[in-house]
Design a protein around this motif. Structure first.
Motif, PDB file in Angstrom:
ATOM      1  N   TRP A 157       0.846  -1.202   0.000  1.00  0.00           N
ATOM      2  CA  TRP A 157       0.000   0.000   0.000  1.00  0.00           C
ATOM      3  C   TRP A 157       0.878   1.247   0.000  1.00  0.00           C
ATOM      4  O   TRP A 157       0.708   2.153  -0.811  1.00  0.00           O
ATOM      5  CB  TRP A 157      -0.919  -0.008   1.206  1.00  0.00           C
ATOM      6  CG  TRP A 157      -1.594   1.302   1.513  1.00  0.00           C
ATOM      7  CD1 TRP A 157      -1.179   2.254   2.399  1.00  0.00           C
ATOM      8  CD2 TRP A 157      -2.797   1.823   0.913  1.00  0.00           C
ATOM      9  NE1 TRP A 157      -2.044   3.324   2.404  1.00  0.00           N
ATOM     10  CE2 TRP A 157      -3.044   3.081   1.500  1.00  0.00           C
ATOM     11  CE3 TRP A 157      -3.674   1.350  -0.059  1.00  0.00           C
ATOM     12  CZ2 TRP A 157      -4.141   3.876   1.147  1.00  0.00           C
ATOM     13  CZ3 TRP A 157      -4.768   2.122  -0.408  1.00  0.00           C
ATOM     14  CH2 TRP A 157      -4.986   3.362   0.185  1.00  0.00           C
ATOM     15  N   LEU A 158       1.845   1.290   0.899  1.00  0.00           N
ATOM     16  CA  LEU A 158       2.721   2.456   1.009  1.00  0.00           C
ATOM     17  C   LEU A 158       3.550   2.648  -0.251  1.00  0.00           C
ATOM     18  O   LEU A 158       3.676   3.765  -0.765  1.00  0.00           O
ATOM     19  CB  LEU A 158       3.641   2.297   2.227  1.00  0.00           C
ATOM     20  CG  LEU A 158       2.942   2.284   3.588  1.00  0.00           C
ATOM     21  CD1 LEU A 158       3.886   1.758   4.667  1.00  0.00           C
ATOM     22  CD2 LEU A 158       2.435   3.670   3.957  1.00  0.00           C
ATOM     23  N   LEU A 159       4.106   1.563  -0.775  1.00  0.00           N
ATOM     24  CA  LEU A 159       4.978   1.674  -1.943  1.00  0.00           C
ATOM     25  C   LEU A 159       4.205   1.946  -3.230  1.00  0.00           C
ATOM     26  O   LEU A 159       4.786   2.407  -4.210  1.00  0.00           O
ATOM     27  CB  LEU A 159       5.818   0.406  -2.098  1.00  0.00           C
ATOM     28  CG  LEU A 159       6.844   0.143  -0.997  1.00  0.00           C
ATOM     29  CD1 LEU A 159       7.610  -1.139  -1.272  1.00  0.00           C
ATOM     30  CD2 LEU A 159       7.801   1.317  -0.818  1.00  0.00           C
ATOM     31  N   SER A 160       2.908   1.683  -3.217  1.00  0.00           N
ATOM     32  CA  SER A 160       2.109   1.935  -4.418  1.00  0.00           C
ATOM     33  C   SER A 160       1.427   3.292  -4.409  1.00  0.00           C
ATOM     34  O   SER A 160       0.816   3.680  -5.401  1.00  0.00           O
ATOM     35  CB  SER A 160       1.043   0.844  -4.588  1.00  0.00           C
ATOM     36  OG  SER A 160       0.085   0.910  -3.539  1.00  0.00           O
ATOM     37  N   HIS A 274       3.003  -8.519  -8.910  1.00  0.00           N
ATOM     38  CA  HIS A 274       1.554  -8.656  -8.897  1.00  0.00           C
ATOM     39  C   HIS A 274       0.941  -7.884  -7.724  1.00  0.00           C
ATOM     40  O   HIS A 274      -0.049  -7.157  -7.890  1.00  0.00           O
ATOM     41  CB  HIS A 274       1.181 -10.138  -8.809  1.00  0.00           C
ATOM     42  CG  HIS A 274      -0.285 -10.392  -8.723  1.00  0.00           C
ATOM     43  ND1 HIS A 274      -1.144 -10.179  -9.775  1.00  0.00           N
ATOM     44  CD2 HIS A 274      -1.058 -10.837  -7.692  1.00  0.00           C
ATOM     45  CE1 HIS A 274      -2.382 -10.489  -9.407  1.00  0.00           C
ATOM     46  NE2 HIS A 274      -2.356 -10.890  -8.159  1.00  0.00           N
ATOM     47  N   GLY A 275       1.539  -8.020  -6.538  1.00  0.00           N
ATOM     48  CA  GLY A 275       1.002  -7.345  -5.355  1.00  0.00           C
ATOM     49  C   GLY A 275       1.044  -5.839  -5.466  1.00  0.00           C
ATOM     50  O   GLY A 275       0.089  -5.149  -5.060  1.00  0.00           O
ATOM     51  N   TRP A 276       2.117  -5.311  -6.017  1.00  0.00           N
ATOM     52  CA  TRP A 276       2.229  -3.854  -6.156  1.00  0.00           C
ATOM     53  C   TRP A 276       1.173  -3.316  -7.118  1.00  0.00           C
ATOM     54  O   TRP A 276       0.519  -2.305  -6.838  1.00  0.00           O
ATOM     55  CB  TRP A 276       3.625  -3.479  -6.644  1.00  0.00           C
ATOM     56  CG  TRP A 276       3.885  -2.000  -6.651  1.00  0.00           C
ATOM     57  CD1 TRP A 276       4.429  -1.262  -5.632  1.00  0.00           C
ATOM     58  CD2 TRP A 276       3.623  -1.077  -7.721  1.00  0.00           C
ATOM     59  NE1 TRP A 276       4.523   0.057  -6.001  1.00  0.00           N
ATOM     60  CE2 TRP A 276       4.034   0.206  -7.278  1.00  0.00           C
ATOM     61  CE3 TRP A 276       3.095  -1.204  -9.003  1.00  0.00           C
ATOM     62  CZ2 TRP A 276       3.919   1.345  -8.072  1.00  0.00           C
ATOM     63  CZ3 TRP A 276       2.978  -0.069  -9.794  1.00  0.00           C
ATOM     64  CH2 TRP A 276       3.382   1.186  -9.338  1.00  0.00           C
ATOM     65  N   HIS A 277       0.999  -3.981  -8.240  1.00  0.00           N
ATOM     66  CA  HIS A 277       0.017  -3.505  -9.208  1.00  0.00           C
ATOM     67  C   HIS A 277      -1.415  -3.674  -8.691  1.00  0.00           C
ATOM     68  O   HIS A 277      -2.275  -2.821  -8.962  1.00  0.00           O
ATOM     69  CB  HIS A 277       0.211  -4.222 -10.557  1.00  0.00           C
ATOM     70  CG  HIS A 277       1.365  -3.685 -11.347  1.00  0.00           C
ATOM     71  ND1 HIS A 277       2.651  -4.161 -11.200  1.00  0.00           N
ATOM     72  CD2 HIS A 277       1.443  -2.687 -12.266  1.00  0.00           C
ATOM     73  CE1 HIS A 277       3.466  -3.495 -12.016  1.00  0.00           C
ATOM     74  NE2 HIS A 277       2.755  -2.594 -12.667  1.00  0.00           N
ATOM     75  N   ARG A 278      -1.668  -4.742  -7.950  1.00  0.00           N
ATOM     76  CA  ARG A 278      -2.985  -4.892  -7.343  1.00  0.00           C
ATOM     77  C   ARG A 278      -3.223  -3.759  -6.340  1.00  0.00           C
ATOM     78  O   ARG A 278      -4.304  -3.162  -6.298  1.00  0.00           O
ATOM     79  CB  ARG A 278      -3.089  -6.240  -6.620  1.00  0.00           C
ATOM     80  CG  ARG A 278      -3.302  -7.435  -7.517  1.00  0.00           C
ATOM     81  CD  ARG A 278      -4.711  -7.502  -8.106  1.00  0.00           C
ATOM     82  NE  ARG A 278      -5.765  -7.399  -7.126  1.00  0.00           N
ATOM     83  CZ  ARG A 278      -6.235  -8.404  -6.376  1.00  0.00           C
ATOM     84  NH1 ARG A 278      -5.692  -9.613  -6.493  1.00  0.00           N
ATOM     85  NH2 ARG A 278      -7.225  -8.218  -5.535  1.00  0.00           N
TER      86      ARG A 278
END
Length: 341
Positions: A157-160, A274-278
């Protein structure tokens, strides 16, 4: 009453000074690694303070300048994984996630002194609260791909949330941020000299954080701009394409990124991507936590995390044998299952 609630919690010191409730992480030999017992203890005192009108602000900090919290207790997670399987290991991790979510949604102002090493679970513990203080000793990172895990604890969440693709770069490489970079990236609010922490703590005992930090808050743009050519490397359609573009990039940062990703678990790189883009497409921290929980459960079913912890923390040979060892060898069905999460 509060002290009685936590009188038997190892590694946590609890006190109240004025209107401030103070939580001090005190496992210096383990760099305040967050285990289920410590997480449960923090939650218990937060429950008490939530309904205690004498507590107006909560401070969470470390007893040692070396580390705020270096992350989850990975040795304990590996032991549970090997002895009892993925479900038990995930239960330990999920207990810590519950405490992080509790802090993020807490109805009273919470301040974290992120002095020293703050990584992984430490980011989850200290970076979802309204007032986050870093010092010249602070080092922040989400280094999960290097141990066969995936950015968790709300880290994606923070990095995105940052502008551009600097956050994606950090999610893949596990790169470290100093205090100024953490503020610029939106993981911290106040950059203060470490020698001022005592005076800040004293002020918080009788003054609310908004007043204490009124003249100190650094309004960053929540972004640490990458050089355009490096940004373009991460504006790719896949991890494999990122690596291909980095190989053609003349910047020394590209060489370092390739080295960092070369040490990471290939499957974890795909999961982090995948997690970052989600996370980038979701609107709440709670929703991102749910995605991360699914990804963590997924990678716990694979051999890389036990091997990564062994290589980095147990045997310390720094030579993990990833399965598979190359991105191109990840089976198509495994990628399909990952992307279906």
């Amino acid at each position: 009453m509060t002290e009685a609630v936590l009188s038997e919690v190892e590694g946590l010191t609890v006190s109240q000074v004025g209107h401030m409730g103070r939580l001090v992480l005190d496992r210096p030999r383990k760099l305040n690694a967050l285990d289920a017992g410590l997480a449960r203890g923090i939650s218990a005192v937060l429950d008490v303070w939530r309904d205690d009108d004498s507590v107006q602000v909560v401070l969470i900090e470390s007893s040692s300048p070396r580390a705020f919290c270096a992350g989850g207790d990975l040795r304990a997670i590996r032991e549970a994984l090997l002895a009892d399987g993925p479900e038990r290991a995930f239960a330990l991790m999920d207990r810590a996630y519950d405490t992080m979510r509790q802090l993020a949604a807490y109805p009273k102002p919470v301040v974290s002194f992120l002095d020293g090493i703050t990584m992984g679970g430490g980011v989850g513990l200290g970076c979802h609260v309204p007032w986050r203080v870093v010092t010249e000793r602070s080092v922040l990172a989400m280094p999960e791909t290097g141990i066969g895990l995936v950015p968790d604890a709300g880290g994606s969440w923070l990095l995105s949330r940052t502008q551009g693709l600097a956050g994606l770069r950090l999610a893949l490489t596990g790169g470290r941020m100093d205090a100024g970079q953490a503020v610029a990236m939106g993981l911290a609010d106040i950059h203060a000299p470490s020698e001022t922490l005592d005076s800040l703590r004293d002020a918080l005992a009788h003054t609310l954080p908004a007043q204490v930090f009124a003249s100190m808050q650094e309004q960053g743009a929540a972004g640490l701009a990458l050089p355009p050519v490096l940004e373009q490397c991460y504006a790719a359609a896949s991890v494999a394409e990122v690596i291909e573009r980095l190989q053609s990039c003349p910047l020394p940062e590209a060489r370092q990124d390739l080295e960092d990703m070369g040490r990471a678990s290939p499957f974890s790189l795909e999961a982090a991507w995948h997690g970052w883009h989600r996370a980038r497409a979701l609107e709440t921290l709670e929703a991102v936590f749910e995605v991360e929980r699914e990804l963590v459960q997924h990678v716990l079913e694979r051999p890389d995390i036990a091997e990564g912890i062994r290589a980095r923390l147990v045997d310390r040979d720094n030579a993990p044998l990833w399965q598979p060892a190359r991105l191109e060898d990840i089976p198509a069905h495994a990628l399909h299952d990952l992307r279906a999460l």
